[in-house]
Design an enzyme around this catalytic site. Structure first.
Site, mmCIF file in Angstrom:
data_model
loop_
_atom_site.group_PDB
_atom_site.id
_atom_site.type_symbol
_atom_site.label_atom_id
_atom_site.label_comp_id
_atom_site.label_asym_id
_atom_site.label_seq_id
_atom_site.Cartn_x
_atom_site.Cartn_y
_atom_site.Cartn_z
ATOM 1 N N TYR A 1 -8.988 -11.153 1.574
ATOM 2 C CA TYR A 1 -7.911 -10.861 0.648
ATOM 3 C C TYR A 1 -6.851 -10.231 1.386
ATOM 4 O O TYR A 1 -5.681 -10.693 1.236
ATOM 5 C CB TYR A 1 -8.235 -9.936 -0.541
ATOM 6 C CG TYR A 1 -9.105 -10.622 -1.600
ATOM 7 C CD1 TYR A 1 -8.428 -11.576 -2.385
ATOM 8 C CD2 TYR A 1 -10.633 -10.588 -1.394
ATOM 9 C CE1 TYR A 1 -9.171 -12.194 -3.090
ATOM 10 C CE2 TYR A 1 -11.133 -11.193 -2.301
ATOM 11 C CZ TYR A 1 -10.703 -11.962 -3.585
ATOM 12 O OH TYR A 1 -11.309 -12.937 -4.289
ATOM 13 N N ARG B 1 -19.115 -7.191 -13.842
ATOM 14 C CA ARG B 1 -18.004 -7.467 -14.603
ATOM 15 C C ARG B 1 -17.965 -7.074 -16.205
ATOM 16 O O ARG B 1 -17.258 -7.608 -16.963
ATOM 17 C CB ARG B 1 -17.017 -8.617 -14.239
ATOM 18 C CG ARG B 1 -16.636 -9.050 -12.824
ATOM 19 C CD ARG B 1 -15.445 -8.217 -12.685
ATOM 20 N NE ARG B 1 -14.803 -8.659 -11.477
ATOM 21 C CZ ARG B 1 -13.838 -9.542 -11.455
ATOM 22 N NH1 ARG B 1 -13.104 -10.166 -12.435
ATOM 23 N NH2 ARG B 1 -13.464 -9.806 -10.265
ATOM 24 N N ARG C 1 -6.352 -1.688 -21.310
ATOM 25 C CA ARG C 1 -5.822 -2.152 -20.200
ATOM 26 C C ARG C 1 -4.352 -2.272 -20.470
ATOM 27 O O ARG C 1 -3.522 -1.841 -19.717
ATOM 28 C CB ARG C 1 -6.313 -3.710 -20.065
ATOM 29 C CG ARG C 1 -5.427 -4.585 -18.965
ATOM 30 C CD ARG C 1 -5.884 -4.390 -17.727
ATOM 31 N NE ARG C 1 -5.238 -5.196 -16.630
ATOM 32 C CZ ARG C 1 -3.926 -5.266 -16.477
ATOM 33 N NH1 ARG C 1 -3.160 -4.412 -16.837
ATOM 34 N NH2 ARG C 1 -3.421 -6.204 -15.577
ATOM 35 N N ASP D 1 -11.825 -1.402 -8.597
ATOM 36 C CA ASP D 1 -11.692 -2.925 -8.022
ATOM 37 C C ASP D 1 -12.042 -2.594 -6.551
ATOM 38 O O ASP D 1 -11.792 -1.706 -6.050
ATOM 39 C CB ASP D 1 -10.519 -3.566 -8.124
ATOM 40 C CG ASP D 1 -10.346 -5.054 -7.876
ATOM 41 O OD1 ASP D 1 -11.009 -5.895 -8.758
ATOM 42 O OD2 ASP D 1 -10.313 -5.434 -6.665
ATOM 43 N N ARG E 1 -12.106 -8.423 -19.357
ATOM 44 C CA ARG E 1 -11.240 -9.104 -20.715
ATOM 45 C C ARG E 1 -11.978 -9.964 -21.700
ATOM 46 O O ARG E 1 -11.166 -10.393 -22.724
ATOM 47 C CB ARG E 1 -10.333 -10.249 -20.148
ATOM 48 C CG ARG E 1 -9.149 -9.392 -19.222
ATOM 49 C CD ARG E 1 -8.468 -10.193 -18.181
ATOM 50 N NE ARG E 1 -9.480 -10.461 -17.180
ATOM 51 C CZ ARG E 1 -9.322 -11.430 -16.202
ATOM 52 N NH1 ARG E 1 -7.889 -12.074 -16.368
ATOM 53 N NH2 ARG E 1 -9.961 -11.797 -15.446
HETATM 54 O O1 CP3 Z 1 -18.125 -5.008 -12.902
HETATM 55 C C1 CP3 Z 1 -17.244 -4.137 -13.428
HETATM 56 O O2 CP3 Z 1 -17.284 -4.328 -14.781
HETATM 57 C C2 CP3 Z 1 -16.623 -3.153 -12.541
HETATM 58 C C3 CP3 Z 1 -15.305 -3.636 -12.298
HETATM 59 C C4 CP3 Z 1 -15.075 -4.536 -11.258
HETATM 60 C C5 CP3 Z 1 -13.664 -5.118 -11.385
HETATM 61 N N1 CP3 Z 1 -13.856 -5.944 -10.080
HETATM 62 C C6 CP3 Z 1 -12.494 -5.167 -12.209
HETATM 63 C C7 CP3 Z 1 -11.724 -6.066 -12.176
HETATM 64 C C8 CP3 Z 1 -15.714 -4.916 -10.146
HETATM 65 C C9 CP3 Z 1 -17.094 -4.470 -9.659
HETATM 66 C C10 CP3 Z 1 -14.942 -5.767 -9.523
HETATM 67 C C11 CP3 Z 1 -15.242 -6.642 -8.129
HETATM 68 C C12 CP3 Z 1 -14.226 -7.370 -7.431
HETATM 69 N N2 CP3 Z 1 -12.849 -7.520 -7.523
HETATM 70 C C13 CP3 Z 1 -14.718 -8.414 -6.595
HETATM 71 C C14 CP3 Z 1 -16.238 -8.676 -6.295
HETATM 72 C C15 CP3 Z 1 -16.989 -9.308 -7.336
HETATM 73 C C16 CP3 Z 1 -16.720 -10.738 -7.831
HETATM 74 O O3 CP3 Z 1 -16.468 -11.010 -9.018
HETATM 75 O O4 CP3 Z 1 -16.587 -11.573 -6.783
HETATM 76 C C17 CP3 Z 1 -13.722 -9.320 -6.180
HETATM 77 C C18 CP3 Z 1 -13.906 -10.372 -5.313
HETATM 78 C C19 CP3 Z 1 -12.447 -8.484 -6.720
HETATM 79 C C20 CP3 Z 1 -11.130 -9.048 -6.726
HETATM 80 C C21 CP3 Z 1 -10.468 -9.208 -7.724
HETATM 81 N N3 CP3 Z 1 -10.089 -8.195 -8.695
HETATM 82 C C22 CP3 Z 1 -9.998 -10.697 -8.242
HETATM 83 C C23 CP3 Z 1 -10.458 -11.844 -7.473
HETATM 84 C C24 CP3 Z 1 -9.412 -10.492 -9.584
HETATM 85 C C25 CP3 Z 1 -8.907 -11.647 -10.359
HETATM 86 C C26 CP3 Z 1 -9.768 -12.383 -10.994
HETATM 87 C C27 CP3 Z 1 -9.866 -11.893 -12.226
HETATM 88 O O5 CP3 Z 1 -10.888 -11.962 -12.901
HETATM 89 O O6 CP3 Z 1 -8.806 -11.872 -12.976
HETATM 90 C C28 CP3 Z 1 -9.587 -8.883 -9.854
HETATM 91 C C29 CP3 Z 1 -8.896 -8.234 -11.031
HETATM 92 C C30 CP3 Z 1 -9.947 -7.619 -11.846
HETATM 93 N N4 CP3 Z 1 -10.929 -6.700 -11.334
HETATM 94 C C31 CP3 Z 1 -10.193 -7.682 -13.239
HETATM 95 C C32 CP3 Z 1 -11.120 -6.725 -13.668
HETATM 96 C C33 CP3 Z 1 -11.735 -6.524 -15.066
HETATM 97 C C34 CP3 Z 1 -9.251 -8.458 -14.395
HETATM 98 C C35 CP3 Z 1 -7.840 -8.006 -14.233
HETATM 99 C C36 CP3 Z 1 -7.174 -7.502 -15.447
HETATM 100 O O7 CP3 Z 1 -7.956 -6.808 -16.364
HETATM 101 O O8 CP3 Z 1 -5.986 -7.591 -15.577
#
Ligand code: CP3
Length: 344
Positions: free
Chosen positions: A152, A27, A40, A77, A31
């Site tokens: 999910y 990640r 974003r 994602d 943010r």
């Molecule tokens: O690592 C990176 O920089 C690449 C981008 C990336 C994102 N999600 C961007 C993201 C990667 C590799 C993921 C993987 C992901 N997404 C996983 C597996 C890894 C983990 O963290 O367990 C999972 C379970 C998800 C599903 C997901 N997407 C969730 C649960 C959420 C909300 C939680 C949160 O942190 O807000 C997201 C949203 C998300 N995916 C964001 C980002 C940067 C934040 C949302 C936003 O910017 O509005």
């Protein structure tokens, strides 16, 4: 080869160890970075950001420009896959992902034909990132593991223990295994398409693998990952695969040995010494800093990094967190961590 991280991923147990280890962060585009928040906001919705090759490239590059990590990870994602399968997926700021929970009768209607077309902007982003990256930076593609994505799709959201999906899997085992099968198949095609677009290696995130009993772990996590590794390797034998079975504790060992992954992501609960002993002969190790140490900073961070470096030294190792960086993490702490790792 001048990509240090890829060099470690490709190394075998007999090869010389690279030290200081290469570093990236799960990640790392997100943010905690003001420049991410600006892009974003420009994108509109989160999925618009994921499907805009231009903006996805921009946010992928942001942490590379700021910190000079050894790897960039495609910005996307894991939930673009259910979106591509025609499920309704939204990301609401502050609450996380929301999906329409899939019904048993809808599973047999899922079809992967056409889904890869929907994901074309992602492959375009991989291509554009590849072209823009400094040559020494490794480009990682990724997908969610079938079990984690399925949690999910069934529950419609993240829950503390994904119990709704576990109940569903027990009540509707055949349908659930069909869902896992479909996700396994599309994951192979999806990862291969990312590799063909320019990814040097790929990571499979199984963020929810730690909540399953042994036989469920075998059926929902281990067997699908075996098939994914075999399927990707059949088409791309030289591309390293990283598996991240977060929280899998005692299941880690069989996961590493039986799937044939090249590198294993360690969450922060897995003891590094044990990882070296039990896993290090079979895979490169990656991880395992507790992300809350990075939030806290100070001695908690310095001691956490120092312990990992001293315990991992001598093994094939990539420094990373044990899970994704959280939004409240101070940017200065990231820079301090990188400096300490680079000093070996
Ligand atoms: O690592 C990176 O920089 C690449 C981008 C990336 C994102 N999600 C961007 C993201 C990667 C590799 C993921 C993987 C992901 N997404 C996983 C597996 C890894 C983990 O963290 O367990 C999972 C379970 C998800 C599903 C997901 N997407 C969730 C649960 C959420 C909300 C939680 C949160 O942190 O807000 C997201 C949203 C998300 N995916 C964001 C980002 C940067 C934040 C949302 C936003 O910017 O509005």
């Amino acid at each position: 080869m001048n990509k240090r991280l890829l060099q470690v991923l490709r190394s075998g147990p007999e090869d010389e160890v690279l030290w200081p280890p290469p570093i990236w962060m799960m990640r790392q585009a997100g943010r905690y970075l003001p420049e991410y928040k600006a892009t974003r906001a420009e994108a509109g919705s989160f999925l618009d950001l994921c499907y805009s090759p231009k903006l996805a490239t921009e946010v992928t590059l942001q942490p590379i420009r700021r910190f000079g990590f050894d790897a960039a990870i495609l910005f996307s994602d894991i939930l673009v896959v259910p979106d591509a399968l025609g499920r309704k997926v939204t990301f609401e700021p502050g609450v996380g992902p929301r999906l329409d929970p899939i019904k048993v009768s809808e599973i047999s209607e899922l079809t992967i034909a056409g889904a890869l077309d929907h994901l074309k902007p992602v492959f375009q982003a991989v291509n554009d990132i590849r072209a823009a990256l400094p040559p020494e930076v490794t480009l990682l593609g990724f997908c969610g593991a079938p079990w984690t994505v399925a949690t999910y799709m069934v529950a419609g959201r993240g829950t503390p223990d994904q119990a709704p999906t576990r109940v569903f899997a027990h009540q509707h085992r055949t349908a659930f295994l069909n869902l896992i099968g479909i996700l396994t198949e599309i994951s192979i095609d999806y990862l291969c398409a990312q590799i063909e677009a320019g990814a040097d290696a790929v990571q499979v995130f199984d963020s929810w693998s730690g909540i399953l009993g042994e036989s469920d772990f075998n059926d929902f996590c281990l067997d699908p990952m075996k098939r994914i590794v075999a399927g990707v390797k059949q088409r791309h034998p030289d591309t390293p695969i990283i598996g991240f079975p977060k929280g899998a504790s005692l299941h880690y060992e069989r996961y590493v040995r039986e799937t044939g992954i090249d590198c294993v992501g360690l969450d922060w609960t897995y003891p590094m010494k044990l990882a070296r002993e039990r896993l290090g002969g079979h895979a490169v190790l990656q991880g395992n800093l507790d992300p809350t140490r990075l939030v806290a900073g100070g001695d908690a961070l310095r001691e956490g990094v120092a312990t990992i470096l001293s315990e991992a030294k001598g093994s094939r190792f990539i420094f990373n967190l044990g899970h994704g960086i959280t939004p409240e993490t101070p940017i200065d702490h990231v820079a301090e961590m990188i400096a300490q790792v680079r000093a070996g």
